[in-house]
Write a protein that holds these residues in place. Structure first.
Motif: not given
Length: 61
Positions: A13, A16-17, A21, A27
């Motif tokens: 997680l 993936e962030g 960010f 993205w």
């Protein structure tokens, strides 16, 4: 074992962030591009990703 699996999921997680960010515009563009890719290509990319991940786990362990 369950604790290690939970740690791996949490790390996934975090990783993936990072892209949304740091660069949300890029993205969003990537997600829009992925929406146009056909199912066969997505499956091939998913399989390649799984094989690379499994191979790296094998090498590390």
């Amino acid at each position: 074992m369950w604790e290690d699996l939970a740690k791996a999921f949490c790390l996934m997680l975090v990783l993936e962030g990072i892209i949304p960010f740091l660069n949300p515009g890029r993205w969003r563009s990537l997600v829009a591009t992925m929406a146009t890719v056909n199912d066969r290509q997505l499956r091939i990319m998913g399989l390649a990703s799984m094989l690379v991940g499994a191979g790296l786990l094998y090498i590390i362990k």
